[in-house]
Design a protein around this motif. Structure first.
Motif, PDB file in Angstrom:
ATOM      1  N   ASP A  27      61.275 -52.763 -47.276  1.00  0.00           N
ATOM      2  CA  ASP A  27      61.567 -54.146 -46.881  1.00  0.00           C
ATOM      3  C   ASP A  27      61.372 -54.422 -45.405  1.00  0.00           C
ATOM      4  N   LEU A  63      65.905 -52.464 -40.599  1.00  0.00           N
ATOM      5  CA  LEU A  63      66.382 -51.715 -41.758  1.00  0.00           C
ATOM      6  C   LEU A  63      67.913 -51.684 -41.782  1.00  0.00           C
ATOM      7  N   LYS A  91      69.633 -51.270 -45.497  1.00  0.00           N
ATOM      8  CA  LYS A  91      68.813 -50.286 -46.202  1.00  0.00           C
ATOM      9  C   LYS A  91      69.245 -48.865 -45.821  1.00  0.00           C
ATOM     10  N   CYS A 115      72.184 -53.359 -50.075  1.00  0.00           N
ATOM     11  CA  CYS A 115      71.144 -54.134 -49.412  1.00  0.00           C
ATOM     12  C   CYS A 115      71.605 -55.582 -49.247  1.00  0.00           C
ATOM     13  N   THR A 138      63.816 -44.548 -53.826  1.00  0.00           N
ATOM     14  CA  THR A 138      64.195 -44.599 -52.426  1.00  0.00           C
ATOM     15  C   THR A 138      63.519 -43.447 -51.700  1.00  0.00           C
TER      16      THR A 138
END
Length: 426
Positions: A300, A307, A312, A204, A275
């Motif tokens: 997020d 993303l 992510k 990330c 996740t």
């Protein structure tokens, strides 16, 4: 050697969280007499620290600086002023070796050593082996310069001995959860944490976990996790949280941990970070049998471009699928973190995120919770490199003072969310 381990004071910001780092250090210091002090649980924090120093009379003091500031909140609270007061309090009653460690220290090690000359030694990254080796060298008159992962002062300069290799859990003792009473932390849903592994394979954009714990997973034996939980239950704990950056990756190890908990009939309530990718009903059913009642997600963003920009490993479709699964099962509380204006976000994405929040609230009511956060630029992250490329931070800036990242072309989105949060008193 008599060693006092101190959790740095946060100045009264937020509820106390059990200092697992101190418990890990205490367990690693066999052969020494160890005491622990957490000013965050005391009515008179610095007075309590002064009294502990006077009564215990340590030969060495270690201070854990876990956090530099409140990170992603709208209004940042710096924990450096209370940390400085902790150092001053220690030095007022103690002239021996003072070491500082913890994740907050490690991320800003050179800057912290430069700013606070009261610190003699800095323990970098994981502390069990380095702190124990440092204590042994100091106690026996050994060569401190030979201890890896330690910053020290030499001829007016700060010198680093070089990083140590990451330790395997098989070589580390379990945390000494008797180092401090659990009572002050037990009332906080996330107040007591337990590790099943260290390391994070995700990348990330904003996250320092890979730097702090490494990219490779170092897994704790599932039966050992169950042993630790049984010990906590015997001491009266009824709820905890898993500290793993992402609990269900890798999923087979998480499943083995939960199966061990079921076999041992641990019967504790818990939460963890999950996740959405690869989450299945079978996995969640096992989690429920093992005592999980709250799942935490950190997607997020709610647009595929954002993303991807955040690094992510999840898509919008997977976010929706995981929510539908959790909501359909009806036995979990769910929490979500979104950033207000991350890289790659469009107005359409922001509106879609609001729509997701509205739908989730309508379906789960008070059983779903949302945090809308700002992006804090932290060192050792790809976001710090991006912020430097975009001229938001100067090259080589130490970032001790918080810098917020917001996507320039849609900065109005963050301003709007800030106004909403301010109106709600957040």
């Amino acid at each position: 050697m008599r060693i006092l381990l101190v959790q740095s004071w946060l100045g009264g910001d937020g509820p106390p969280v059990y200092p697992v780092g101190l418990a890990c250090l205490a367990a690693a210091l066999a052969g020494h007499e160890v005491a622990c002090c957490d000013p965050n649980t005391a009515a008179d924090p610095l007075g309590e620290l002064s009294r502990t120093l006077a009564e215990f009379r340590p030969d060495m003091v270690g201070v854990s600086l876990r956090n530099i500031d409140s990170t992603n909140t709208r209004v940042s609270v710096s924990y450096l002023p209370p940390f400085a007061r902790v150092l001053d309090t220690v030095r007022a009653g103690f002239s021996g070796p003072l070491a500082v460690g913890g994740s907050g220290f490690s991320m800003f090690a050179e800057a912290v050593m430069a700013r606070y000359p009261a610190i003699d030694y800095g323990v970098y990254l994981e502390g069990e082996g380095a702190f124990a080796a440092l204590a042994a060298a100091l106690a026996g008159g050994g060569d401190v310069s030979a201890v890896p992962s330690v910053f020290r002062r030499e001829a007016g300069r700060v010198v680093f001995s070089g990083p140590a290799a990451k330790a395997d859990f098989a070589d580390l003792p379990s945390p000494d959860f008797a180092a401090l009473p659990l009572g002050p932390y037990a009332a906080v849903p996330w107040g007591v944490g337990v590790e099943t592994k260290r390391g994070c394979a995700f990348s990330c954009l904003y996250c320092p976990y890979g730097f702090l714990n490494g990219r490779a997973y170092r897994k704790k034996d599932p039966e050992r996790v169950a042993d630790e939980l049984a010990g906590l239950k015997a001491r009266g704990l009824v709820r905890f949280t898993f500290l793993d950056s992402v609990f269900n990756a890798p999923a087979d190890h998480a499943a083995a941990v939960m199966e061990a908990m079921v076999r041992r009939d641990v019967r504790l309530s818990w939460s963890a970070w999950f996740t959405e990718r690869g989450l299945t009903r079978d996995f969640l059913e096992l989690a429920r049998r093992a005592g999980c009642d709250a799942v935490i997600f950190s997607p997020d963003a709610y647009g595929d471009a954002a993303l991807a920009a955040l690094g992510k490993a999840v898509t919008r479709a997977e976010i929706d699928a995981a929510f539908a699964l959790v909501a359909d099962m009806g036995c979990f509380e769910a929490s979500y973190n979104f950033f207000k204006n991350p890289p790659g976000q469009t107005l359409r994405d922001a509106l879609a995120m609001v729509g997701f929040i509205v739908r989730a609230r309508k379906r789960l009511g008070r059983r779903v919770h949302f945090e809308l956060s700002s992006l804090r630029v932290e060192p050792h992250t790809a976001l710090a490199q991006l912020a430097e490329q975009e001229g938001l931070v100067a090259p080589g800036a130490d970032l001790l003072e918080p810098v917020r990242y917001t996507q320039g072309r849609t900065a109005y989105i963050e301003k709007f969310f800030d106004l909403v949060q301010k109106a709600r008193g957040r």
